[in-house]
Design a protein around this motif. Structure first.
Motif, PDB file in Angstrom:
ATOM      1  N   PRO A 119      38.919  37.291  37.843  1.00 23.11           N
ATOM      2  CA  PRO A 119      39.941  38.217  38.356  1.00 23.11           C
ATOM      3  C   PRO A 119      40.742  37.589  39.502  1.00 23.11           C
ATOM      4  O   PRO A 119      40.221  36.768  40.261  1.00 23.11           O
ATOM      5  CB  PRO A 119      39.112  39.406  38.842  1.00 23.11           C
ATOM      6  N   SER A 123      44.909  41.475  40.364  1.00 21.40           N
ATOM      7  CA  SER A 123      44.358  42.040  39.128  1.00 21.40           C
ATOM      8  C   SER A 123      43.851  43.452  39.372  1.00 21.40           C
ATOM      9  O   SER A 123      43.188  43.728  40.367  1.00 21.40           O
ATOM     10  CB  SER A 123      43.216  41.168  38.609  1.00 21.40           C
ATOM     11  N   LYS A 124      44.185  44.334  38.464  1.00 21.71           N
ATOM     12  CA  LYS A 124      43.721  45.715  38.569  1.00 21.71           C
ATOM     13  C   LYS A 124      42.758  46.070  37.437  1.00 21.71           C
ATOM     14  O   LYS A 124      42.497  47.241  37.185  1.00 21.71           O
ATOM     15  CB  LYS A 124      44.914  46.665  38.551  1.00 21.71           C
ATOM     16  N   ILE A 125      42.263  45.045  36.749  1.00 21.26           N
ATOM     17  CA  ILE A 125      41.363  45.288  35.615  1.00 21.26           C
ATOM     18  C   ILE A 125      39.920  45.285  36.110  1.00 21.26           C
ATOM     19  O   ILE A 125      39.456  44.304  36.709  1.00 21.26           O
ATOM     20  CB  ILE A 125      41.546  44.218  34.520  1.00 21.26           C
ATOM     21  N   ASP A 127      35.788  45.206  35.879  1.00 20.87           N
ATOM     22  CA  ASP A 127      34.896  44.301  35.141  1.00 20.87           C
ATOM     23  C   ASP A 127      34.584  44.837  33.741  1.00 20.87           C
ATOM     24  O   ASP A 127      34.618  44.094  32.755  1.00 20.87           O
ATOM     25  CB  ASP A 127      33.588  44.104  35.915  1.00 20.87           C
ATOM     26  N   ASP A 129      36.298  46.987  31.925  1.00 20.81           N
ATOM     27  CA  ASP A 129      37.495  46.962  31.082  1.00 20.81           C
ATOM     28  C   ASP A 129      37.786  45.549  30.592  1.00 20.81           C
ATOM     29  O   ASP A 129      38.185  45.339  29.437  1.00 20.81           O
ATOM     30  CB  ASP A 129      38.697  47.496  31.855  1.00 20.81           C
ATOM     31  N   SER A 130      37.594  44.570  31.474  1.00 15.33           N
ATOM     32  CA  SER A 130      37.799  43.180  31.084  1.00 15.33           C
ATOM     33  C   SER A 130      36.830  42.781  29.971  1.00 15.33           C
ATOM     34  O   SER A 130      37.207  42.112  29.002  1.00 15.33           O
ATOM     35  CB  SER A 130      37.609  42.272  32.304  1.00 15.33           C
ATOM     36  N   ASN A 133      37.894  44.437  26.721  1.00 18.54           N
ATOM     37  CA  ASN A 133      39.073  43.778  26.153  1.00 18.54           C
ATOM     38  C   ASN A 133      38.686  42.524  25.378  1.00 18.54           C
ATOM     39  O   ASN A 133      39.293  42.196  24.354  1.00 18.54           O
ATOM     40  CB  ASN A 133      40.064  43.419  27.259  1.00 18.54           C
ATOM     41  N   LYS A 136      37.352  43.459  21.780  1.00 14.25           N
ATOM     42  CA  LYS A 136      38.221  44.464  21.166  1.00 14.25           C
ATOM     43  C   LYS A 136      37.933  44.689  19.682  1.00 14.25           C
ATOM     44  O   LYS A 136      38.201  45.766  19.148  1.00 14.25           O
ATOM     45  CB  LYS A 136      39.682  44.086  21.370  1.00 14.25           C
TER      46      LYS A 136
END
Length: 616
Positions: A119, A123-125, A127, A129-130, A133, A136
């Motif tokens: 990150p 970065s606004k993502i 852990d 969510d990352s 992703n 996916k």
């Protein structure tokens, strides 16, 4: 007065000193100490199988109260009584399949390589969510709180490169763990039988069987058959002052925990990632903690056919790390359960054009008929005779059980040649031994078509008003035993004929017969035909699949195609309720003879009689 007494337990050269509670009867007290004595009637005093000697005097263990027994009493258990002082691995159960359809490899557990970007300040993502992703292709993914709390630390310790372990859920997947090195996850498949529980450890990537273990189902303390257990469970559930309102659920979960813990000895620092369970509908609902009351009431409707994914912490299976998913094979009806669905999946009969019959020989005696276009099934309620019930010297397939019988007449007396499981001293007859014994007695003319003893054979004797023939030592076969065996085989054969009639098919249309269950692997086909248990079809049409329940569970663990097949089978297979069938009643009455009243159904009968006689 002490709440417990000490007893000296003796059985067939084994001795043990144990303490038992003064509450209840001796049968219950022994079973609480993992000493299992057969009591087919569930401890109601009807079957007479739980005989013991207390200080030299004979009693039924279910009928003598512990507080009637003195401290340091000597409890002797006769050799012919089926006892297990240490139940694990004593039974000669079928843990392997002789046939198993190959499915594509798409296991229920997946290992996925993950590479995350570190990150940045802006970065606004988060852990999680990352991580999602990067996975996916497997969304949606659920994560439990305990694992979520570990994710930030682990992904940094692993320097953003690691492996994710995923397990299937109804919709999407569940995250089971993160690993620095690629894990080699293990799966456990479990067959919860009414009599025996089998557990098998599978290395998922190689599909290898690492270890197999079995144990007597400890629910036997509440009854030998599912009906006795359901009656007990329903009675307890309606008694508000009981501490444990679901004792059979508690017991089966604890036993699975023990078996999985034993299987861990075969794991080499590999994580157990899931448990896949098959069992009849009653056992499955017990496992999930669902009342079985309505399985006993007409129209006998199960709570569900497909059960949601549960987790090890919900079932108090604490020997595994983390939150391990528990999957269940789907059930079709109240008495055609997940074990039969697993049988079908393992046999592959649902994927072939040829008309096939599958017979699961057990207390319920399930029968399946069909092919790739259609399937229908029925439960015959055959009874527990072939599993040791309703036969005085009947027993499960454990050490000392007679499994092979040959007989000859010498000077109008019968001489028997037997073999036992484990080459141990004979203690009773298991299912295959009963079939061979009845076939031999019938072949020699010692019993007639109705199962009555000949009055000319000098080996026949009267014992307490009942006729019997001694086999070896104190072990005999009685005329009431013969009637029970004939009723059991009659129900099974009548179920086969009824399904064929319902489908508008003939016996000659059948191309393959799959036999699953506790003694299919040890069954002599010709002798099965001789007594009218099996259809008289060419031997090449028979396939013995052994423990189809454990094999089908293994298929579903390792293949999405197999799991999808199981779901489709449950949705499409027609269930025939035989209790409403006039055809079944007529066929059952016709099958209460050896082999049958309609000898046209057994064209090879005379040939088999000659062949078996010439083998003497």
């Amino acid at each position: 007065m002490s709440e417990k007494i000490r007893i000296n337990l003796k059985s067939d050269n084994e001795e043990r000193k144990i303490e038992i509670k003064r509450d209840g009867n001796l049968l219950e007290a022994l079973r609480e100490n993992d000493v299992y004595i057969d009591a087919v009637c569930g401890g109601l005093g009807k079957c007479g199988k739980c005989r013991v000697f207390v200080d030299g005097k004979e009693y039924l263990a279910c009928q003598i109260k512990v507080d009637e027994i003195r401290d340091n009493a000597i409890i002797e258990i006769p050799r012919d009584v089926d006892i297990n002082l240490n139940s694990k691995n004593k039974a000669k159960i079928l843990s392997e399949s002789k046939i198993e359809l190959e499915y594509d490899f798409s296991p229920i557990i997946k290992v996925v390589k993950v590479n995350l970007s570190k990150p940045k300040v802006n970065s606004k993502i988060a852990d999680l969510d990352s991580l999602k992703n990067s996975l996916k292709d497997y969304l949606p993914i659920s994560v439990d709180y305990e694992l979520l709390s570990e994710i930030p630390k682990k992904i940094r310790e692993f320097d953003w490169e690691f492996y994710a372990l995923l397990g299937e859920e109804e919709k999407g997947n569940v995250l089971l763990g993160l690993y620095k090195e690629r894990p080699e996850p293990l799966g456990v498949v479990v067959d919860i039988g009414t009599t025996t529980i089998v557990a098998q450890l599978i290395e998922i990537s190689s599909k290898d069987i690492v270890m197999t273990i079995s144990d007597t189902n400890r629910q036997v303390r509440f009854g030998e058959d599912v009906h006795s257990r359901m009656m007990y469970a329903n009675e307890v559930l309606e008694t508000s002052n009981c501490k444990d309102r679901y004792p059979l659920t508690t017991l089966v979960r604890a036993q699975i925990n023990e078996l999985v813990n034993d299987l861990l000895k075969g794991a080499k620092n590999q994580p157990i990632a899931c448990i896949f369970v098959s069992g009849n509908t009653v056992m499955t609902q017990f496992l999930h903690g669902i009342t079985t009351k309505y399985l006993m009431e007409e129209p006998w409707v199960p709570a569900a056919t497909e059960f949601p994914v549960r987790f090890s912490n919900e079932f108090s299976i604490g020997c595994v790390n983390g939150r391990v998913p528990i999957y269940s094979s789907p059930c079709r009806s109240a008495y055609v359960g997940g074990d039969v669905i697993s049988d079908i999946v393992a046999s592959g009969m649902h994927r072939r054009n040829e008309l096939s019959i599958l017979i699961d020989v057990g207390t319920n005696g399930e029968v399946v008929l069909g092919n790739s276009d259609w399937l229908m099934c029925a439960s015959t309620s055959a009874g527990p005779a072939f599993e040791g019930g309703e036969v005085k010297y009947g027993m499960r397939a454990t050490e000392g059980a007679i499994e092979r019988v040959r007989a000859k007449l010498v000077n109008n007396k019968v001489e028997f040649s037997i073999s036992t499981i484990g080459n141990k001293p004979a203690r009773g007859l298991c299912g295959s031994g009963m079939i061979e014994l009845v076939a031999e007695l019938f072949r020699l003319g010692i019993i007639d078509k109705a199962g009555n003893f000949s009055d000319t054979c000098q080996s026949v004797r009267k014992n307490n008003g009942e006729y019997e023939i001694p086999i070896i030592g104190d072990i005999s076969i009685f005329d009431s035993d013969l009637k029970n065996i004939i009723r059991t085989k009659g129900a099974l054969f009548a179920g086969i004929v009824t399904l064929l009639s319902s489908a508008g098919c003939k016996m000659d249309d059948v191309e393959k017969i799959y036999i699953a269950g506790g003694f299919g692997n040890y069954l002599d086909y010709r002798r099965g035909v001789l007594i009218g248990l099996l259809p008289d079809l060419p031997i090449e049409k028979f396939r013995y699949i052994g423990n189809g329940s454990i094999a089908g569970s293994r298929c579903m663990l390792l293949s999405k195609h197999a799991r999808d097949d199981a779901s489709k089978i449950v949705k499409s297979m027609e269930n025939i309720e035989l209790s409403y069938s006039n055809v079944f009643r007529e066929e059952y009455n016709a099958a209460l003879f050896l082999p049958h009243t309609d000898m046209g159904k057994f064209p090879n009968f005379e040939r088999f009689m000659r062949e078996l006689s010439e083998e003497r």
